[in-house]
Structures are given as C-alpha cells and as structure tokens.
Scaffold this motif. Structure first.
Motif, PDB file in Angstrom:
ATOM      1  N   GLY A 153       0.828  -1.192   0.000  1.00 55.64           N
ATOM      2  CA  GLY A 153       0.000   0.000   0.000  1.00 55.64           C
ATOM      3  C   GLY A 153       0.867   1.248   0.000  1.00 55.64           C
ATOM      4  O   GLY A 153       2.098   1.198   0.032  1.00 55.64           O
ATOM      5  N   PRO A 154       0.230   2.421  -0.020  1.00 60.31           N
ATOM      6  CA  PRO A 154       0.994   3.682   0.004  1.00 60.31           C
ATOM      7  C   PRO A 154       1.636   3.914   1.356  1.00 60.31           C
ATOM      8  O   PRO A 154       1.184   3.391   2.379  1.00 60.31           O
ATOM      9  N   GLY A 155       2.686   4.667   1.361  1.00 62.62           N
ATOM     10  CA  GLY A 155       3.348   4.940   2.620  1.00 62.62           C
ATOM     11  C   GLY A 155       4.577   5.803   2.453  1.00 62.62           C
ATOM     12  O   GLY A 155       4.708   6.586   1.510  1.00 62.62           O
ATOM     13  N   VAL A 156       5.531   5.634   3.392  1.00 61.16           N
ATOM     14  CA  VAL A 156       6.753   6.442   3.434  1.00 61.16           C
ATOM     15  C   VAL A 156       7.943   5.506   3.589  1.00 61.16           C
ATOM     16  O   VAL A 156       7.904   4.554   4.387  1.00 61.16           O
ATOM     17  N   ARG A 157       8.979   5.777   2.845  1.00 53.00           N
ATOM     18  CA  ARG A 157      10.246   5.046   2.978  1.00 53.00           C
ATOM     19  C   ARG A 157      11.276   6.009   3.567  1.00 53.00           C
ATOM     20  O   ARG A 157      11.618   7.031   2.965  1.00 53.00           O
ATOM     21  N   ILE A 158      11.787   5.658   4.757  1.00 54.26           N
ATOM     22  CA  ILE A 158      12.726   6.507   5.487  1.00 54.26           C
ATOM     23  C   ILE A 158      14.089   5.811   5.520  1.00 54.26           C
ATOM     24  O   ILE A 158      14.196   4.669   5.988  1.00 54.26           O
ATOM     25  N   THR A 159      15.104   6.493   5.070  1.00 52.14           N
ATOM     26  CA  THR A 159      16.471   5.959   5.113  1.00 52.14           C
ATOM     27  C   THR A 159      17.226   6.654   6.239  1.00 52.14           C
ATOM     28  O   THR A 159      17.325   7.892   6.281  1.00 52.14           O
ATOM     29  N   VAL A 160      17.762   5.846   7.163  1.00 50.77           N
ATOM     30  CA  VAL A 160      18.491   6.357   8.331  1.00 50.77           C
ATOM     31  C   VAL A 160      19.909   5.807   8.292  1.00 50.77           C
ATOM     32  O   VAL A 160      20.109   4.603   8.121  1.00 50.77           O
ATOM     33  N   ASP A 161      20.917   6.709   8.492  1.00 51.40           N
ATOM     34  CA  ASP A 161      22.312   6.275   8.442  1.00 51.40           C
ATOM     35  C   ASP A 161      23.108   7.049   9.479  1.00 51.40           C
ATOM     36  O   ASP A 161      22.665   8.094   9.985  1.00 51.40           O
ATOM     37  N   ASN A 162      24.274   6.486   9.818  1.00 51.71           N
ATOM     38  CA  ASN A 162      25.170   7.154  10.753  1.00 51.71           C
ATOM     39  C   ASN A 162      25.819   8.378  10.097  1.00 51.71           C
ATOM     40  O   ASN A 162      25.990   8.450   8.874  1.00 51.71           O
ATOM     41  N   ALA A 189       0.980   4.540  11.454  1.00 52.62           N
ATOM     42  CA  ALA A 189       1.532   3.503  10.577  1.00 52.62           C
ATOM     43  C   ALA A 189       0.772   2.194  10.770  1.00 52.62           C
ATOM     44  O   ALA A 189       0.399   1.831  11.889  1.00 52.62           O
ATOM     45  N   GLU A 190       0.526   1.485   9.659  1.00 50.70           N
ATOM     46  CA  GLU A 190      -0.189   0.201   9.709  1.00 50.70           C
ATOM     47  C   GLU A 190       0.761  -0.980   9.679  1.00 50.70           C
ATOM     48  O   GLU A 190       0.429  -2.050  10.192  1.00 50.70           O
ATOM     49  N   ALA A 191       1.905  -0.841   9.067  1.00 49.63           N
ATOM     50  CA  ALA A 191       2.895  -1.901   9.008  1.00 49.63           C
ATOM     51  C   ALA A 191       4.262  -1.282   8.778  1.00 49.63           C
ATOM     52  O   ALA A 191       4.400  -0.303   8.037  1.00 49.63           O
ATOM     53  N   ILE A 192       5.283  -1.876   9.437  1.00 49.18           N
ATOM     54  CA  ILE A 192       6.641  -1.327   9.357  1.00 49.18           C
ATOM     55  C   ILE A 192       7.622  -2.476   9.167  1.00 49.18           C
ATOM     56  O   ILE A 192       7.465  -3.558   9.760  1.00 49.18           O
ATOM     57  N   GLY A 229       1.066   3.484   5.324  1.00 45.16           N
ATOM     58  CA  GLY A 229       0.125   4.365   5.998  1.00 45.16           C
ATOM     59  C   GLY A 229      -0.244   5.516   5.079  1.00 45.16           C
ATOM     60  O   GLY A 229       0.100   5.535   3.898  1.00 45.16           O
ATOM     61  N   ASP A 230      -0.939   6.471   5.636  1.00 44.15           N
ATOM     62  CA  ASP A 230      -1.343   7.643   4.856  1.00 44.15           C
ATOM     63  C   ASP A 230      -0.132   8.554   4.681  1.00 44.15           C
ATOM     64  O   ASP A 230       0.294   9.252   5.620  1.00 44.15           O
ATOM     65  N   ASN A 231       0.465   8.525   3.476  1.00 50.23           N
ATOM     66  CA  ASN A 231       1.689   9.296   3.266  1.00 50.23           C
ATOM     67  C   ASN A 231       1.443  10.798   3.198  1.00 50.23           C
ATOM     68  O   ASN A 231       2.387  11.583   3.131  1.00 50.23           O
ATOM     69  N   LYS A 232       0.170  11.211   3.201  1.00 56.36           N
ATOM     70  CA  LYS A 232      -0.121  12.644   3.198  1.00 56.36           C
ATOM     71  C   LYS A 232      -0.030  13.248   4.596  1.00 56.36           C
ATOM     72  O   LYS A 232       0.185  14.457   4.751  1.00 56.36           O
ATOM     73  N   THR A 233      -0.227  12.431   5.630  1.00 54.23           N
ATOM     74  CA  THR A 233      -0.241  12.953   7.006  1.00 54.23           C
ATOM     75  C   THR A 233       0.780  12.281   7.914  1.00 54.23           C
ATOM     76  O   THR A 233       0.973  12.736   9.052  1.00 54.23           O
ATOM     77  N   ILE A 266       4.149   0.427  -1.438  1.00 52.62           N
ATOM     78  CA  ILE A 266       5.243  -0.236  -0.736  1.00 52.62           C
ATOM     79  C   ILE A 266       4.815  -1.657  -0.424  1.00 52.62           C
ATOM     80  O   ILE A 266       3.699  -1.892   0.045  1.00 52.62           O
ATOM     81  N   ARG A 267       5.709  -2.601  -0.659  1.00 47.90           N
ATOM     82  CA  ARG A 267       5.421  -4.013  -0.376  1.00 47.90           C
ATOM     83  C   ARG A 267       6.308  -4.484   0.769  1.00 47.90           C
ATOM     84  O   ARG A 267       7.530  -4.355   0.708  1.00 47.90           O
ATOM     85  N   LEU A 268       5.628  -5.036   1.771  1.00 49.08           N
ATOM     86  CA  LEU A 268       6.341  -5.534   2.945  1.00 49.08           C
ATOM     87  C   LEU A 268       6.155  -7.037   3.062  1.00 49.08           C
ATOM     88  O   LEU A 268       5.043  -7.558   2.861  1.00 49.08           O
ATOM     89  N   PRO A 269       7.202  -7.785   3.413  1.00 48.77           N
ATOM     90  CA  PRO A 269       7.067  -9.238   3.592  1.00 48.77           C
ATOM     91  C   PRO A 269       6.393  -9.555   4.916  1.00 48.77           C
ATOM     92  O   PRO A 269       6.199  -8.689   5.778  1.00 48.77           O
ATOM     93  N   ALA A 270       6.025 -10.827   5.083  1.00 45.89           N
ATOM     94  CA  ALA A 270       5.452 -11.278   6.350  1.00 45.89           C
ATOM     95  C   ALA A 270       6.555 -11.487   7.370  1.00 45.89           C
ATOM     96  O   ALA A 270       7.706 -11.785   7.035  1.00 45.89           O
ATOM     97  N   ALA A 271       6.202 -11.319   8.625  1.00 46.83           N
ATOM     98  CA  ALA A 271       7.161 -11.567   9.702  1.00 46.83           C
ATOM     99  C   ALA A 271       7.376 -13.069   9.861  1.00 46.83           C
ATOM    100  O   ALA A 271       6.465 -13.866   9.616  1.00 46.83           O
ATOM    101  N   PRO A 272       8.546 -13.487  10.264  1.00 46.05           N
ATOM    102  CA  PRO A 272       8.785 -14.919  10.477  1.00 46.05           C
ATOM    103  C   PRO A 272       7.950 -15.425  11.642  1.00 46.05           C
ATOM    104  O   PRO A 272       7.803 -14.752  12.674  1.00 46.05           O
TER     105      PRO A 272
END
Length: 297
Positions: A153-162, A189-192, A229-233, A266-272
């Motif tokens: 579904g729609p959402g946000v991709r956040i890249t975090v680095d040192n 957020a609905e899934a991360i 999640g709702d990438n507008k808000t 955005i496509r997220l896999p299932a948790a183990p």
C-alpha cells in the motif's frame, strides 16, 4: 202359441270353400297349386317325393347336434377355468398395485425427509459460511496487525544512516530505531519493516555488540524503514508525537542522516513465525479443561 225364436243358419252342411273366407281360400289354393306344380316337376325329373326323405332319420344332424353340445360343454368348462385363473391374476395384480403404492408412499416420505434435511443443511451451510467469512476477515485483520501476512500500500520510505566519520558512541543503536518505530506507529503507521524485516509483537530490535538485530537477524546501516500508511499525514503526525519529537532530537543532536520519501506502493514481507511458549488459552484451566484459565507469561 207361436214359436218366436229365429232359426240358426245351417252352416255346418255348407261346403268348405263356401264357409272359408275369400282371402284365406285364395292364398291356400294358390299355395296348393304351387306345391302341386313343384311335385309334378320333381316326378317328371325322377326325384323321389319329399315324404320319403322325411321318413329317413337325420343322423348327420344328430351327430352335428351332439358335436355342438360337446363343444359347448368344453367351452363352458374352459370358460370356468379361465374365469378362475383370471380372478387369481386380478387378485395378484391388485396385491402388486397395493404393494407398489405402499413403496411409492414410503419413497415420497423419504423424499420429503431428505428435502427437509437438505433445506436444514443449506440453511446451516449459509450460517457456517457466514461464520467462516467472519473468521477469515478476523484472521486477515489479525495477520495484518501481527505482521504474519505480506501487505502492500501507500506509505513512506525513510532511510536512516550514521553520520560520516562518527565513532562508536555516535552510531545508531537499537533503542534509537525503537523510538522511531514507536513514533511511526503512534503517527498512524499500519505496518513497518526495517531492511525487509517485518516488525511485530514477537519480533524485536536488539543490539548485539555493535550489530543491530531485527527479528533475531542482523541488519546493517543504512537502515531502510518502510512504512505503510497515509503518506499525506504520516510525516506531519510523526513530528507531533512524543516519540517523534524524541527521535528528531536524536537526529539533530547526533547528526543522523534522515531521508524520508513518500511512495505510492510499498510491499512488505510477512514476519517470520515463531512458536508460542508458556501460553495458556484465556478461558482454559492449566490442566486443559475449559473455564477459569489465565494467561501465563
């Protein structure tokens, strides 16, 4: 004294042709002349008189009469026997008809019972199907919230680095990512997932020496946090949450590299999957019987 009685006519002394009625006399004399004419012809042809023939016994007629009588008796006897057989056949046929009628009635009752059973089963099937649909919806919802099914579904991709050139003390740690994840869930957020590792209740973000483990698997920087999640808000609400404010304080204080990007799909896999240990159903006793149980830690 004179005799006043009238004298009876003396008809007894008259000839027969005088006393016979005229029409009867004409008919009789005509028939006599015809018979006499036929008799003269037969005599001329040499045929014996009819009286001679009549005097002979008619043996052929008697035999024929006798045969006819025998045949009549045989036919009568045969008719009696056939009547008895016909009566037996009729009785047997009636008995078979009655038996078939009883079988048809039993079959009709069976059909009626099966029809009622089928209707009851169909009604029960509709109820069961409705229950199954409800359970399936609940399972899908549970899988979504627990992370045990792939989602997109729609959402946000956040890249975090040192920060470049940072020492060990300035690197991103597990608790830092946990603050970001908590803030994202608070923001709606609905899934991360972090580096394609789905976050759920049984998973976790842990540090092992300098490596960060998500769901027990190591992940390395840069850390890609994919959020549905709702990438507008979502980003605005993250700034408003307490965890979000704590996260941005870390970003500004330690110089983390933070790059958000809105994504349409955005496509997220299932948790183990992980087995549950030490858990007892809420309404089941510890010995397995229903009622009164508690959840053990």
């Amino acid at each position: 004294m004179p005799d006043t009685r009238t004298a009876e006519p003396r008809t007894r002394d008259l000839p027969e042709h005088v006393t016979t009625p005229l029409l009867t006399l004409i008919t009789a004399r005509s028939m006599d002349e015809d018979y006499a004419h036929v008799a003269r012809k037969k005599a001329a042809a040499g045929v014996a008189p009819a009286t001679a023939t009549r005097s002979r016994p008619h043996w052929a007629s008697l035999v024929a009469i006798g045969v006819l009588g025998v045949l009549a008796a045989v036919v009568a006897a045969q008719t009696d026997r056939e009547a008895a057989v016909t009566e037996l056949s009729r009785a047997a046929l009636i008995e078979q008809i009655d038996a078939r009628r009883a079988e048809v009635r039993d079959l009709q009752h069976g059909v009626a019972d099966l029809t009622r059973s089928n209707a009851a089963a169909a009604s029960k099937g509709v109820t069961v199907q409705s229950q199954l649909d409800d359970l399936e919806t609940r399972v899908r919802r549970a899988e979504l919230w627990t992370g045990y099914t792939p989602v997109h579904g729609p959402g946000v991709r956040i890249t975090v680095d040192n920060r470049p050139g940072v020492d060990v003390n300035g690197e991103i740690r597990d608790e830092d990512l946990a603050v970001l994840v908590d803030g994202l869930f608070q923001a709606g957020a609905e899934a991360i997932a972090i580096n394609d590792q789905r976050i759920n209740a049984l998973g976790g973000i842990r540090n092992t020496s300098r490596a960060i483990h998500v769901n027990g698997r190591p992940v390395n920087a840069p850390y890609v946090v994919s959020v549905i999640g709702d990438n507008k808000t979502l980003q605005a609400r993250l700034l408003e949450s307490s965890e979000g404010q704590e996260w941005f304080a870390l970003v500004n204080g330690l110089g983390f590299v933070y790059t958000p990007q809105n994504v349409d799909d955005i496509r997220l896999p299932a948790a183990p999957e992980r087995p549950l240990r030490g858990v007892i159903e809420d309404d089941v006793d510890p010995d397995g019987t229903p009622g009164g149980g508690t959840t053990a830690p």
